[in-house]
Every structure is written in C-alpha cells, then in structure tokens.
Design a protein around this motif. Structure first.
Motif, mmCIF file in Angstrom:
data_model
loop_
_atom_site.group_PDB
_atom_site.id
_atom_site.type_symbol
_atom_site.label_atom_id
_atom_site.label_comp_id
_atom_site.label_asym_id
_atom_site.label_seq_id
_atom_site.Cartn_x
_atom_site.Cartn_y
_atom_site.Cartn_z
ATOM 1 N N VAL A 162 0.860 -1.185 0.000
ATOM 2 C CA VAL A 162 0.000 0.000 0.000
ATOM 3 C C VAL A 162 0.896 1.235 0.000
ATOM 4 O O VAL A 162 1.844 1.329 0.782
ATOM 5 C CB VAL A 162 -0.935 0.007 1.226
ATOM 6 N N VAL A 189 -5.989 3.005 9.566
ATOM 7 C CA VAL A 189 -4.687 3.566 9.213
ATOM 8 C C VAL A 189 -4.206 4.402 10.395
ATOM 9 O O VAL A 189 -4.942 5.241 10.918
ATOM 10 C CB VAL A 189 -4.753 4.428 7.938
ATOM 11 N N VAL A 230 2.823 1.594 5.263
ATOM 12 C CA VAL A 230 2.455 2.242 4.009
ATOM 13 C C VAL A 230 3.721 2.841 3.412
ATOM 14 O O VAL A 230 4.508 3.478 4.117
ATOM 15 C CB VAL A 230 1.398 3.338 4.241
#
Length: 230
Positions: A72, A123, A194
């Motif tokens: 990601v 997140v 990420v």
C-alpha cells in the motif's frame, strides 16, 4: 499344474513362470491380463486408480486486501486522511528583526478508519517531520514540533530548534507541513507499513516583522501584555 491362479506357465500358455503380477491383475489363459477392479479396462491395461482430487486453493488476486504481500502506498489512502496539524508563534503575530521568533506545532499519532482498496481498514498516522517555510525564502525542518518558551523552560526570545530570525521587515506568511509515517491493517490484523510519507499542511500564519523600536512602541504592554518585558 493348471495355468492361471499361480501366475506360472510357459510357452503357449503365455508366461515364462515364477513372477508375481501387479495387485488387481490376474492371469487368464491366452495371456490376457484383467484389472479385477474394472474388467472393461481391456487387455494389459494398468489398473484404474480413480480420479486425482486436488484440494481447492482460494483465489486471491495480487494487490487486493487478501494478498499477504499487499503493498500500500500513500496514493492509495484516498478515503482515509490524516488530521491537519496546527501551528503557533510567539510573539503572537509579530517578530523583532534580528531576534528569534519561536514557532511550534501540534500533531500527534492518531488512527482513522475508512475504505482502503475497497475494504474497511484502519490507518495509523505518526508525525515524523515538521517543515516550516518562514515566508522570507528560508525554511527549517525538525523532527519535533517544538514548544512554547514557557513550556521549554526558556526566557523570551531564546533560540529553539524551531525558531527563526527574520533579517528584514515586512509582512510574512509562515507555512507548516507535517510529514506522517503511516501503517494499515484489515479486520484487526497485524499492522503493515504504508510506502511513503503523508504530507499535510497546516493553516498559515500571517505575521509582521519590524525593527525593535517600531514594534515595541506599537506593541506596548497595554496593547500586548505578552510583549517583551511585560
């Protein structure tokens, strides 16, 4: 000896004798091997063992939420945003040319939820870098958001890791951008990083930089109790 059951024989009876036949196959006169499990298999055909069953493996397209090697990037966080940081300045809204003005930011680790690649996700955002653009063509990057002089235990106009000295008079617009490192997870699973940093700007500050005499006359203790010496 009657040829057949013992698997022996010679010449016209179809064998040279002594050997064992495979499981499920018996000798019959005329040299025809028969698969006892499936007599229709025909002469000298290997025994039918049945179909080979391969366990089904769930299909998981790459770069989808079920992919254990999913990568990601910050560009994928289109529906999950980090909070906007805030910034402050002291003296509030003005600076003395040649003397440090102090800047500080408020940003902290936080978790937000939303859709990531079409699936519900969490997140986590952690501030790792602060960049000030002071409006005079200079900038400064720090690993910390700094603090007020009082919070740092310093006297007014002290130099700090996030302070700045303006060399010219003028009205300035000071910008701040905070860079966040991010991690993601699906359904309460393990956190995974990420790729890249999420950069989020704060609202800018407009300030006046002027000479000491002008500033102190205009910003006396009555008008500005937070001014120097007040």
């Amino acid at each position: 000896m009657t040829p057949g059951a013992q698997g022996t024989g010679s010449g016209a009876d179809g064998g040279t004798g002594g050997g064992q036949l495979p499981d499920g196959v018996s000798y019959v006169p005329g040299g025809v091997a028969v698969d006892q499990g499936d007599a229709a298999a025909g002469p000298f055909m290997p025994p039918r063992r049945g179909p080979v069953v391969v366990p089904a493996v769930p299909a998981c397209p790459p770069q989808t939420p079920c992919d254990p090697d999913l990568i990601v990037r910050v560009s994928d966080l289109v529906s999950i945003r980090a909070d906007h940081p805030t910034q402050g300045m002291e003296p509030d809204g003005w600076a003395v040319v040649g003397v440090p003005a102090n800047f500080f930011a408020t940003a902290s680790t936080h978790v937000r939820t939303g859709l990531l690649l079409g699936a519900p996700a969490e997140v986590s955002f952690t501030p790792v870098q602060y960049r000030w653009d002071y409006g005079d063509g200079t900038s400064r990057t720090a690993e910390s958001g700094g603090g007020s002089w009082a919070g740092l235990g310093l006297p007014e106009f002290s130099d700090t890791p996030t302070s700045h000295v303006f060399e010219q008079t003028g009205t300035l617009v000071i910008g701040l951008t905070v860079s966040y490192a991010a991690e993601f997870r699906f359904a309460g699973g393990a956190w995974r990083p990420v790729v890249g940093l999420v950069e989020v700007p704060s609202d800018p500050i407009s300030a006046l930089a002027d000479l000491a005499g002008t500033v102190l006359v205009a910003k006396n203790c009555s008008a500005n109790p937070r001014g120097p010496g007040c």
